[in-house]
Design a protein around this motif. Sequence first.
Motif, mmCIF file in Angstrom:
data_model
loop_
_atom_site.group_PDB
_atom_site.id
_atom_site.type_symbol
_atom_site.label_atom_id
_atom_site.label_comp_id
_atom_site.label_asym_id
_atom_site.label_seq_id
_atom_site.Cartn_x
_atom_site.Cartn_y
_atom_site.Cartn_z
ATOM 1 N N GLY A 318 -9.705 -13.363 -8.699
ATOM 2 C CA GLY A 318 -10.537 -13.185 -9.881
ATOM 3 C C GLY A 318 -9.812 -13.431 -11.186
ATOM 4 O O GLY A 318 -10.417 -13.298 -12.262
ATOM 5 N N ASP A 319 -8.533 -13.794 -11.121
ATOM 6 C CA ASP A 319 -7.735 -14.049 -12.327
ATOM 7 C C ASP A 319 -7.763 -12.857 -13.285
ATOM 8 O O ASP A 319 -7.877 -13.015 -14.507
ATOM 9 N N TRP A 320 -7.603 -11.661 -12.729
ATOM 10 C CA TRP A 320 -7.591 -10.459 -13.556
ATOM 11 C C TRP A 320 -6.204 -10.152 -14.094
ATOM 12 O O TRP A 320 -6.059 -9.676 -15.217
ATOM 13 N N VAL A 321 -5.187 -10.372 -13.287
ATOM 14 C CA VAL A 321 -3.806 -10.114 -13.682
ATOM 15 C C VAL A 321 -2.923 -10.866 -12.698
ATOM 16 O O VAL A 321 -3.286 -11.048 -11.538
ATOM 17 N N THR A 322 -1.781 -11.334 -13.149
ATOM 18 C CA THR A 322 -0.841 -12.007 -12.251
ATOM 19 C C THR A 322 -0.212 -10.975 -11.322
ATOM 20 O O THR A 322 0.412 -10.017 -11.782
ATOM 21 N N ILE A 323 -0.379 -11.177 -10.032
ATOM 22 C CA ILE A 323 0.203 -10.293 -9.016
ATOM 23 C C ILE A 323 1.279 -11.081 -8.289
ATOM 24 O O ILE A 323 0.978 -11.970 -7.496
ATOM 25 N N PRO A 324 2.561 -10.796 -8.543
ATOM 26 C CA PRO A 324 3.629 -11.551 -7.866
ATOM 27 C C PRO A 324 3.605 -11.327 -6.354
ATOM 28 O O PRO A 324 3.041 -10.335 -5.856
ATOM 29 N N ASP A 325 4.252 -12.220 -5.626
ATOM 30 C CA ASP A 325 4.280 -12.124 -4.165
ATOM 31 C C ASP A 325 4.966 -10.843 -3.686
ATOM 32 O O ASP A 325 4.702 -10.375 -2.579
ATOM 33 N N TYR A 326 5.859 -10.280 -4.520
ATOM 34 C CA TYR A 326 6.566 -9.083 -4.069
ATOM 35 C C TYR A 326 5.689 -7.827 -4.083
ATOM 36 O O TYR A 326 6.090 -6.779 -3.602
ATOM 37 N N VAL A 327 4.491 -7.934 -4.670
ATOM 38 C CA VAL A 327 3.545 -6.815 -4.604
ATOM 39 C C VAL A 327 2.675 -7.031 -3.375
ATOM 40 O O VAL A 327 1.852 -7.937 -3.342
ATOM 41 N N ARG A 328 2.873 -6.196 -2.370
ATOM 42 C CA ARG A 328 2.148 -6.380 -1.121
ATOM 43 C C ARG A 328 1.965 -5.033 -0.415
ATOM 44 O O ARG A 328 2.573 -4.027 -0.796
ATOM 45 N N HIS A 329 1.135 -5.032 0.578
ATOM 46 C CA HIS A 329 0.926 -3.829 1.388
ATOM 47 C C HIS A 329 2.222 -3.423 2.068
ATOM 48 O O HIS A 329 2.946 -4.256 2.628
ATOM 49 N N ASP A 330 2.515 -2.121 2.017
ATOM 50 C CA ASP A 330 3.703 -1.578 2.674
ATOM 51 C C ASP A 330 3.251 -0.758 3.879
ATOM 52 O O ASP A 330 2.722 0.349 3.712
#
Length: 554
Positions: A318-330
Amino acid sequence: MMKKRYRYLAAALLGAALPALALPSSALAKEAASAASDYDALVGLYREFRAFVPPPMKQGVPDYSPVAMVRHYEGLKQFQARLRAIDDSQWPIDQRVDYALVLAEMRGLEFQHRVTQPWKRDPAFYSVTNLGFGPKMHGAFAIPDLPLPADKLAAFRAQLDAVPQALRQARSQLTDARGDLARLAITQKQVEVNVFGELAARAQKVQPELAAPARRAQAAAADFKRWLESIEAGLPAHGGVGRDNYAWYLKNVLLLPYTPEEVALIGEREYQRQIAFLKIEEHRNRDIPMPDPVATREEFDAKRRGEDEDLLRFLREGDWVTIPDYVRHDPEEGPYQFPFEKDPSKPGLFDPPLDLHFFFQAEFRDGRPLRAHNLPGHAFDALQAARDTRPIRGQPRLFFVNGVRNEGWAFYLEEMILQAGFLDDRPKTREIDYILGAKRAARVLPEIKMQANEWTWAEANASLIARTPKWMKPGDAVAQFDIELYLRQPGYGIGYYLGKVELEKLLADVAMQEGEAFDIKRFHDRFRAAGSIPISLIRWEMTGRDDEIKAMRD
């Protein structure tokens, strides 16, 4: 870079209008070199200050004695004088923001010495274990898994060996203890007694050399608890800092441009809004049942994975905010547990019958609102901060200076996903979102009343429980933890809502500045790029408006 271009353009226009006043290039170069040198001086001073903040150590124990604290306070005044000697008036805005950040942290230490004085007033400050949030003595340690590797064994044993001495000293240093804070410490110390007991039992089986130090730590915690129980009834009840001190802290440390009365007014209006919207949503969904909570860890983990992946996909696509690849489910994260839920004497979280506190009542049904708070909220903040190499902004903040910004961003995301349409096909989750919002608004008044010493902890706790519209009853773990934290750390309870309000105000300022060119993804990315600093400072950078900061620099 854009701000620098504007400054260079302004300088060029001034030079064109007043050629007789234009400085020679050598003078301009000298001025620029002087400014850079002054900023380097700020960075050097800040590094010294950071090293100075921890109390002196004496035989492995932090020294909070009256003599040591007087000496420490005098040292702080010298740092403040050196900071005042640095003139930042001609610096670029981003560097002036860094100066204001250093000033706020120094004022945070000043507030600790002048007002909160936890080493004198707060028995819970003498938490020797790092089990959760809240102010605690320097050197509080986590309980590791056993067996420890050989290279870490001696250091951990030394920490255990220091516990009895630290708690003996605490008794002589708590010369102005408060009843509410003592009662909270009694509960805390019982958890430590149980934790040390479990540690001793485990050590006896797998690392016997730690068993005796763990038992001595357990005995010291038990003795400290008994001492508190013997004195707490005679202590002054209230543990707040007082209205005027609280107002000073909001302005000078949190850099929040509101009085306590204005904070209370905003909080009450937001509480009313959340309740009204909840009731509209409940009527709209009156024929739809609320989903049941999951009952096993396996169900929880599967649900959490789906929620996290769904949420990150929505924000990215949705192009709401840049989410880098390092932000992911843990997959190892699991349910968040409060410090006293780590008490080994308590049943396990998923042991039947389930006894779910307020947040688990929400998250075990649909965790999307709370996952917005914690994954693109707090987890993203922590991951980004760990990669921030800036000499001042890249450091972990001291004295809760960034607390309103961090909680405000996380809470903003809860409502943002609702307004952005993420929950359009989940009517009961929209209700959960409003329930969470109402609960967060209901925390504002208890903090203000406790810090003004108008309410005791029990009165504030009762207010939060009574005004939370669903899933909270007397004794709820969330209510217990929240009110303790908001008494012991001024600004925490109001930070969620006031941070969201400040962020929304900033969004409106930038949107009206940029007009039709406004892009919300760019706004969110610029906000985040500013770092984990007070929103009033981010506003100065993003809009060029220093009206709020001028008042808070005086």
